[in-house]
Design a protein around this motif. Sequence first.
Motif, short mmCIF file in Angstrom:
data_model
loop_
_atom_site.label_atom_id
_atom_site.label_comp_id
_atom_site.label_asym_id
_atom_site.label_seq_id
_atom_site.Cartn_x
_atom_site.Cartn_y
_atom_site.Cartn_z
N THR A 1 -5.54 8.24 -7.75
CA THR A 1 -4.90 7.65 -8.95
C THR A 1 -5.84 7.70 -10.16
O THR A 1 -5.43 8.05 -11.28
CB THR A 1 -4.50 6.19 -8.67
OG1 THR A 1 -3.65 6.15 -7.51
CG2 THR A 1 -3.76 5.58 -9.85
N GLN B 1 0.83 -1.21 0.00
CA GLN B 1 0.00 0.00 0.00
C GLN B 1 0.87 1.26 0.00
O GLN B 1 0.57 2.24 -0.69
CB GLN B 1 -0.94 0.01 1.21
CG GLN B 1 -2.12 -0.94 1.06
CD GLN B 1 -3.21 -0.66 2.06
OE1 GLN B 1 -3.06 0.13 2.99
NE2 GLN B 1 -4.35 -1.30 1.87
N ARG C 1 1.14 1.67 -12.42
CA ARG C 1 1.70 0.80 -11.37
C ARG C 1 0.92 0.93 -10.08
O ARG C 1 0.65 -0.06 -9.40
CB ARG C 1 3.17 1.16 -11.11
CG ARG C 1 4.13 0.76 -12.20
CD ARG C 1 5.56 0.86 -11.67
NE ARG C 1 6.48 1.38 -12.65
CZ ARG C 1 7.76 1.63 -12.42
NH1 ARG C 1 8.26 1.43 -11.21
NH2 ARG C 1 8.55 2.10 -13.36
N ALA C 2 0.57 2.18 -9.75
CA ALA C 2 -0.21 2.42 -8.53
C ALA C 2 -1.59 1.78 -8.62
O ALA C 2 -2.10 1.23 -7.65
CB ALA C 2 -0.36 3.93 -8.29
N SER C 3 -2.19 1.81 -9.80
CA SER C 3 -3.56 1.33 -9.97
C SER C 3 -3.69 -0.19 -9.85
O SER C 3 -4.73 -0.69 -9.47
CB SER C 3 -4.13 1.78 -11.33
OG SER C 3 -3.47 1.11 -12.39
N SER D 1 2.34 1.72 -3.47
CA SER D 1 1.33 2.27 -4.40
C SER D 1 1.13 3.76 -4.17
O SER D 1 0.99 4.54 -5.12
CB SER D 1 0.00 1.54 -4.22
OG SER D 1 0.09 0.22 -4.69
N TYR D 2 1.13 4.17 -2.90
CA TYR D 2 0.96 5.59 -2.57
C TYR D 2 2.13 6.42 -3.11
O TYR D 2 1.95 7.52 -3.64
CB TYR D 2 0.84 5.76 -1.05
CG TYR D 2 0.38 7.13 -0.63
CD1 TYR D 2 -0.95 7.52 -0.79
CD2 TYR D 2 1.27 8.04 -0.07
CE1 TYR D 2 -1.37 8.78 -0.41
CE2 TYR D 2 0.86 9.30 0.32
CZ TYR D 2 -0.47 9.67 0.15
OH TYR D 2 -0.89 10.92 0.52
N SER D 3 3.34 5.87 -3.01
CA SER D 3 4.52 6.56 -3.55
C SER D 3 4.47 6.62 -5.08
O SER D 3 4.84 7.64 -5.68
CB SER D 3 5.80 5.86 -3.10
OG SER D 3 5.94 5.95 -1.70
N TYR D 4 4.03 5.54 -5.72
CA TYR D 4 3.87 5.55 -7.19
C TYR D 4 2.90 6.66 -7.59
O TYR D 4 3.13 7.36 -8.59
CB TYR D 4 3.31 4.21 -7.67
CG TYR D 4 4.33 3.08 -7.73
CD1 TYR D 4 5.67 3.34 -7.91
CD2 TYR D 4 3.91 1.75 -7.65
CE1 TYR D 4 6.59 2.30 -7.97
CE2 TYR D 4 4.82 0.70 -7.72
CZ TYR D 4 6.16 0.98 -7.88
OH TYR D 4 7.06 -0.04 -7.96
N LEU D 5 1.81 6.81 -6.84
CA LEU D 5 0.84 7.87 -7.11
C LEU D 5 1.51 9.24 -7.03
O LEU D 5 1.34 10.09 -7.93
CB LEU D 5 -0.32 7.79 -6.13
CG LEU D 5 -1.22 9.03 -6.01
CD1 LEU D 5 -1.94 9.31 -7.33
CD2 LEU D 5 -2.23 8.86 -4.88
N GLN E 1 -4.09 -0.78 -2.77
CA GLN E 1 -4.33 0.65 -2.54
C GLN E 1 -5.34 0.90 -1.43
O GLN E 1 -6.25 0.09 -1.21
CB GLN E 1 -4.88 1.32 -3.81
CG GLN E 1 -3.93 1.40 -4.97
CD GLN E 1 -4.60 2.10 -6.14
OE1 GLN E 1 -5.66 1.70 -6.60
NE2 GLN E 1 -3.98 3.17 -6.62
N THR F 1 -6.10 6.52 -2.11
CA THR F 1 -5.11 6.39 -3.19
C THR F 1 -5.79 5.98 -4.48
O THR F 1 -5.45 6.46 -5.57
CB THR F 1 -4.05 5.34 -2.80
OG1 THR F 1 -3.50 5.67 -1.53
CG2 THR F 1 -2.93 5.29 -3.82
#
Length: 592
Positions: free
Chosen positions: A203, A161, A189-191, A164-168, A195, A199
């Motif tokens: 996203t 999680q 990648r985040a999606s 994913s937050y960092s990818y966002l 999540q 997020t």
Amino acid sequence: MEQNLENLHKTGQELRETNPSEAMLYLERAFNLARTVKNNEAEVEILFDSGVAKHNLSLHTEAISDFKKALSYRELCKAPHLKANILRCLAVQYIRNNEIEEAIKYLYESEKVSLECGYEENLHMVESTLGSIYIQLKMFTKALEHEQRSLEIARKMNDEQMISYSYLGIGSCYYLLGDPVSAEDFLLRASVGSQTKYTHANTSYYLSKIYFDKKEYESSAKYALEGYNVSVENHIYDYKALCRGMLGAISLAAGKYDEAIEYMLEAIEISESLENKRIYFNLYKDLIKAYDITGNYKAKSEAYEKLYNYHTEYLENQSKLKIKQLNTEYHIEKANDLAEIERLKNVELRNALENVNKLNKELEILNHEKNEFMAIAVHDLKNPLQNILSTSRMIKRSSGGNVEIISLSDNIVQQTDRMFNLIRKLLDHNIAEEGRIKIKKSEFKAESICRDVMNDYKEAAERKRLKLNFTNFCNGHSLNTDYEILYQILCNLVSNAIKFSPQDKNIYISLNSENGTFYYEIRDEGPGFSEEDQDRIYRKFSKLSAQPTMGESSTGLGLAIAKKLSSLINADLKLESTAGSGACFTVQISSN
């Protein structure tokens, strides 16, 4: 009542993300109940959860109030993780209210607490929040640096999680930097990763914008609708407004003007309840564009009139923002420097602790080797000493009354006994230090052990014309402990008193009991102990200022052994002494 409090709080916690309005009702009842039962720890946690619920409702000023109340509780000293979270969430509220300097202050306080308690998860969020600050200041390159740092921490923790937050965050920075290819890569990648609902909504909104810019309206609409539905289900009002506005922009681009205006008016209605007026301003710009295309100049004029005040405020804020960029960058860099100092201190501390642990392990190995060597040396000394002792006694018996031979043989026996005594002390200390003594409890009369010790040391006391006195204040009381260990402790103390007492003095042994606790007291009229002596009296091989009064040998082990043995049977060994006024040792031990 406590159970009811726990249930109310738990329900509020569970609802704060999915239904924050309902969560508020439960949390308010829980807080009032916590106050009634005076449960301060619960009050702090409830205020935190209430602040989070209000944040989810975009009630940032009210959330600030709750978080600040929570920070005023002393109980937070015992909950550093909670304190770090509160400080960071407080910073987020100030960001939403465009009070950047206040946000920075609380954000770096949160980072400091997190570094002190090793709270990596919060450090990840702090970096990401710093990215949000730089985005608000339109300093997107700086924002990207912090988002990339947050990704490093998330990967280190292997938390899906957080990753994913960092990818966002990284994807949104690339979008704002005008790099839609990299933005799309990170947002996709985040999606597909694990999540949170927030997020997910965020996203979806950014992916909708990317595909809108590429004129891929079908994909854009798919993500806008997905973001809107997630926001509705989870009461995420800012992205509910933004995604509805995106659907309006897509309809406008597709020539569906009436549908576009309907979506935009819905989005504006949602945004009017938010404290973040930037959303409101951007939506009105799109609505005016729609009215202009459809030729509805009256509605356009009314929209302009509503927007005028916000537009003036917006321009004023933009001017202030330029100044704030300079001021805030200075404050952030200053805070960054301070935080880096804290980080370095923590690194130094960790390295120092690692070195200490390494040295401790090395010392343990050396101590074990020392004990093994001592055991071998002592064992190998016993046999030749026994031979010397036997030979000296044979010489004495066959001396034919020769005074010189008898004197020499007596001296050999005396010195050999001294060596045996040293060996016994070394063996006792070695066994005690390695923890190889097995405790064998038995029940016996508490005073019997005193009489045994006095009998054993009667002759030694008489040689120095010392009088052993015993006073018993607890006749017939029984004690349940290891007899041999307690006996050895008392022997060491009495032996010490005899050794350091001048001739023609008294040694007092007394026994008392109170509330199931026995007190064995050995008091002498010797030289006593100076303050400096008392600081090192239980150290091995310590040489103290007082000396034996008849040239007796002193190994410096007797009191160290007594202290170690006392701890093995949960006894407490205490000393009361003033230099020149004798010494009083007390062994305090429970009857069980």
